[in-house]
Scaffold this motif. Sequence first.
Motif, PDB file in Angstrom:
ATOM      1  N   ILE A  99       0.849  -1.416  -0.169  1.00  0.00           N
ATOM      2  CA  ILE A  99      -0.071  -0.067   0.025  1.00  0.00           C
ATOM      3  C   ILE A  99       0.875   1.256  -0.135  1.00  0.00           C
ATOM      4  CG2 ILE A  99      -1.605   1.316   1.187  1.00  0.00           C
ATOM      5  CD1 ILE A  99      -2.889  -1.312   2.346  1.00  0.00           C
ATOM      6  N   VAL A 100       1.778   1.231   0.961  1.00  0.00           N
ATOM      7  CA  VAL A 100       2.855   2.247   0.919  1.00  0.00           C
ATOM      8  C   VAL A 100       3.473   2.473  -0.394  1.00  0.00           C
ATOM      9  CG1 VAL A 100       4.921   3.319   2.054  1.00  0.00           C
ATOM     10  CG2 VAL A 100       3.145   2.261   3.467  1.00  0.00           C
ATOM     11  N   MET A 101       3.807   1.230  -0.968  1.00  0.00           N
ATOM     12  CA  MET A 101       4.551   1.473  -2.492  1.00  0.00           C
ATOM     13  C   MET A 101       3.702   2.021  -3.605  1.00  0.00           C
ATOM     14  SD  MET A 101       6.512  -2.225  -2.374  1.00  0.00           S
ATOM     15  CE  MET A 101       6.691  -2.393  -3.992  1.00  0.00           C
ATOM     16  N   GLY A 102       2.351   1.623  -3.320  1.00  0.00           N
ATOM     17  CA  GLY A 102       1.419   2.251  -4.209  1.00  0.00           C
ATOM     18  C   GLY A 102       1.255   3.684  -4.162  1.00  0.00           C
ATOM     19  N   PHE A 103       1.331   4.307  -2.986  1.00  0.00           N
ATOM     20  CA  PHE A 103       1.252   5.729  -2.691  1.00  0.00           C
ATOM     21  C   PHE A 103       2.819   6.375  -3.464  1.00  0.00           C
ATOM     22  CE2 PHE A 103      -2.395   5.202   0.175  1.00  0.00           C
ATOM     23  CZ  PHE A 103      -2.955   6.124  -0.097  1.00  0.00           C
ATOM     24  N   GLY A 104       3.771   5.598  -2.997  1.00  0.00           N
ATOM     25  CA  GLY A 104       5.024   6.063  -3.613  1.00  0.00           C
ATOM     26  C   GLY A 104       5.078   6.146  -5.091  1.00  0.00           C
ATOM     27  N   SER A 105       4.449   5.013  -5.720  1.00  0.00           N
ATOM     28  CA  SER A 105       4.306   4.973  -7.380  1.00  0.00           C
ATOM     29  C   SER A 105       3.621   6.349  -7.916  1.00  0.00           C
ATOM     30  CB  SER A 105       3.828   3.736  -7.525  1.00  0.00           C
ATOM     31  OG  SER A 105       4.570   2.620  -7.406  1.00  0.00           O
ATOM     32  N   LEU A 106       2.510   6.402  -7.076  1.00  0.00           N
ATOM     33  CA  LEU A 106       1.669   7.609  -7.442  1.00  0.00           C
ATOM     34  C   LEU A 106       2.365   9.072  -7.564  1.00  0.00           C
ATOM     35  CD1 LEU A 106      -1.132   8.793  -8.478  1.00  0.00           C
ATOM     36  CD2 LEU A 106      -1.770   8.689  -5.985  1.00  0.00           C
ATOM     37  N   ILE A 107       3.101   9.330  -6.242  1.00  0.00           N
ATOM     38  CA  ILE A 107       3.935  10.417  -6.088  1.00  0.00           C
ATOM     39  C   ILE A 107       4.950  10.658  -7.004  1.00  0.00           C
ATOM     40  CG2 ILE A 107       5.187  11.822  -4.501  1.00  0.00           C
ATOM     41  CD1 ILE A 107       3.612  10.603  -2.147  1.00  0.00           C
ATOM     42  N   THR A 108       5.738   9.546  -6.946  1.00  0.00           N
ATOM     43  CA  THR A 108       6.964   9.609  -7.860  1.00  0.00           C
ATOM     44  C   THR A 108       6.570   9.696  -9.445  1.00  0.00           C
ATOM     45  OG1 THR A 108       6.923   7.298  -8.054  1.00  0.00           O
ATOM     46  CG2 THR A 108       8.633   8.399  -6.665  1.00  0.00           C
ATOM     47  N   GLY A 109       5.324   9.093  -9.820  1.00  0.00           N
ATOM     48  CA  GLY A 109       4.711   9.096 -11.199  1.00  0.00           C
ATOM     49  C   GLY A 109       4.356  10.489 -11.592  1.00  0.00           C
ATOM     50  N   LEU A 110       3.674  11.175 -10.778  1.00  0.00           N
ATOM     51  CA  LEU A 110       3.230  12.465 -10.992  1.00  0.00           C
ATOM     52  C   LEU A 110       4.289  13.546 -11.069  1.00  0.00           C
ATOM     53  CD1 LEU A 110       0.116  12.776  -8.523  1.00  0.00           C
ATOM     54  CD2 LEU A 110       0.176  12.503 -10.943  1.00  0.00           C
ATOM     55  N   ALA A 111       5.753  13.316 -10.248  1.00  0.00           N
ATOM     56  CA  ALA A 111       6.678  14.106 -10.373  1.00  0.00           C
ATOM     57  C   ALA A 111       7.336  13.945 -11.877  1.00  0.00           C
ATOM     58  CB  ALA A 111       7.590  13.844  -9.061  1.00  0.00           C
ATOM     59  N   ILE A 112       7.278  12.682 -12.299  1.00  0.00           N
ATOM     60  CA  ILE A 112       8.101  12.391 -13.693  1.00  0.00           C
ATOM     61  C   ILE A 112       6.846  12.888 -14.612  1.00  0.00           C
ATOM     62  CG2 ILE A 112       8.631  10.713 -14.954  1.00  0.00           C
ATOM     63  CD1 ILE A 112       9.195   9.128 -12.682  1.00  0.00           C
ATOM     64  N   TYR A 113       5.548  12.676 -14.500  1.00  0.00           N
ATOM     65  CA  TYR A 113       4.561  13.073 -15.535  1.00  0.00           C
ATOM     66  C   TYR A 113       4.393  14.831 -15.759  1.00  0.00           C
ATOM     67  CZ  TYR A 113      -0.119  13.334 -17.688  1.00  0.00           C
ATOM     68  OH  TYR A 113      -1.226  13.478 -18.408  1.00  0.00           O
ATOM     69  N   LYS A 114       4.437  15.226 -14.607  1.00  0.00           N
ATOM     70  CA  LYS A 114       4.394  16.637 -14.731  1.00  0.00           C
ATOM     71  C   LYS A 114       5.406  17.565 -13.602  1.00  0.00           C
ATOM     72  CE  LYS A 114       0.801  16.870 -17.523  1.00  0.00           C
ATOM     73  NZ  LYS A 114       0.859  17.522 -18.961  1.00  0.00           N
ATOM     74  N   PRO A 115       6.589  17.542 -13.862  1.00  0.00           N
ATOM     75  CA  PRO A 115       7.678  17.739 -13.043  1.00  0.00           C
ATOM     76  C   PRO A 115       7.481  19.369 -12.755  1.00  0.00           C
ATOM     77  CG  PRO A 115       8.653  17.439 -15.150  1.00  0.00           C
ATOM     78  CD  PRO A 115       7.395  16.898 -15.171  1.00  0.00           C
ATOM     79  N   VAL A 116       6.989  20.363 -13.682  1.00  0.00           N
ATOM     80  CA  VAL A 116       6.882  21.753 -13.648  1.00  0.00           C
ATOM     81  C   VAL A 116       5.610  21.850 -12.361  1.00  0.00           C
ATOM     82  CG1 VAL A 116       6.668  23.766 -14.490  1.00  0.00           C
ATOM     83  CG2 VAL A 116       8.192  22.228 -15.615  1.00  0.00           C
ATOM     84  N   GLN A 117       4.390  21.305 -13.191  1.00  0.00           N
ATOM     85  CA  GLN A 117       3.051  21.534 -12.446  1.00  0.00           C
ATOM     86  C   GLN A 117       3.056  20.990 -11.025  1.00  0.00           C
ATOM     87  OE1 GLN A 117       3.598  20.671 -15.610  1.00  0.00           O
ATOM     88  NE2 GLN A 117       2.260  21.369 -17.058  1.00  0.00           N
ATOM     89  N   PHE A 118       3.863  19.782 -10.828  1.00  0.00           N
ATOM     90  CA  PHE A 118       3.894  19.237  -9.643  1.00  0.00           C
ATOM     91  C   PHE A 118       5.359  19.471  -9.117  1.00  0.00           C
ATOM     92  CE2 PHE A 118       0.571  16.667 -11.575  1.00  0.00           C
ATOM     93  CZ  PHE A 118      -0.641  17.003 -10.766  1.00  0.00           C
ATOM     94  N   ASN A 119       5.782  20.669  -8.986  1.00  0.00           N
ATOM     95  CA  ASN A 119       7.256  20.847  -8.715  1.00  0.00           C
ATOM     96  C   ASN A 119       7.474  20.429  -7.165  1.00  0.00           C
ATOM     97  OD1 ASN A 119       7.055  23.580  -7.156  1.00  0.00           O
ATOM     98  ND2 ASN A 119       5.762  23.916  -9.167  1.00  0.00           N
ATOM     99  N   THR A 120       6.511  20.644  -6.339  1.00  0.00           N
ATOM    100  CA  THR A 120       6.809  20.308  -5.021  1.00  0.00           C
ATOM    101  C   THR A 120       7.074  18.862  -4.768  1.00  0.00           C
ATOM    102  OG1 THR A 120       5.154  22.224  -4.312  1.00  0.00           O
ATOM    103  CG2 THR A 120       5.461  20.639  -2.741  1.00  0.00           C
ATOM    104  N   LEU A 121       6.158  17.900  -5.597  1.00  0.00           N
ATOM    105  CA  LEU A 121       6.348  16.538  -5.312  1.00  0.00           C
ATOM    106  C   LEU A 121       7.828  16.049  -5.800  1.00  0.00           C
ATOM    107  CD1 LEU A 121       2.753  15.291  -6.687  1.00  0.00           C
ATOM    108  CD2 LEU A 121       3.792  15.313  -4.117  1.00  0.00           C
ATOM    109  N   THR A 122       8.096  16.770  -7.006  1.00  0.00           N
ATOM    110  CA  THR A 122       9.360  16.742  -7.513  1.00  0.00           C
ATOM    111  C   THR A 122      10.573  16.821  -6.614  1.00  0.00           C
ATOM    112  OG1 THR A 122       8.294  16.983  -9.839  1.00  0.00           O
ATOM    113  CG2 THR A 122      10.906  16.932  -9.797  1.00  0.00           C
TER     114      THR A 122
END
Length: 230
Positions: free
Chosen positions: A143-166
């Motif tokens: 479950i923790v890995m799933g959230f990790g994949s979502l966060i890192t995936g968004l950071a890769i997908y939109k590194p400018v829009q989600f710059n805080t996550l990146t």
Amino acid sequence: MKVIKEKHSLLMRWTHWVNFPLLAIMIWSGMLIYWASDTYSITLFGHTYYKFFPQGFYDALNIPRRLAEGMAFHFLFMWLFALNGIIYVLYTIISGSWRELVPQRRSFKEAWLVLLHDLHIRKMAPTQNKYNAAQRIAYTAVIVMGFGSLITGLAIYKPVQFNTLTWLCGGYHAARIEHFVLTIGYVLFFVIHVVQVILAGWNNFRSVVSGFEIVNKQPEPVVKPEEDGK
């Protein structure tokens, strides 16, 4: 005496089985994307010991030159993957099922005993309720890995829009490595999970399909009334 006992709810079973094809598609489409820049390898002192992945791997799965297709599938099914995970987590919280899932203080010690039992080194397995200690740790980690994949995936997908996550991931390149490592973790978990299901037997597998399991229940002893005068 054998009795039928309810073990898994419908929503738990639904999210469990839906997650399997979703995760398979995510890994497959992720490989199509990774091929466009397959730079990761195990290299020490200038010598490459292993490269992810050998050319034969790509050829066998027909992966090369399908970047656009991989991105289309990956960015579509990631929302379904995230939604399925959110539904499951909310259900465990609202229903109180998290109490049976989250590791306890003694879980890490008991998980070692479970491993020894599975390896046939220890005869007796630790007592368990719905899940044993090893399952609690493994399922919570996924479950923790799933959230990790979502966060890192968004950071890769939109590194400018989600710059805080990146930034939280350590930057774009760090987020990509973390996303890749989590994917390897899913594959390892899946292999171990399937082996454990086979070892657990048909009754355990049936409970994840039907929601019920058959357990042996000892009949209650019949107490005879004492005779008069004795």
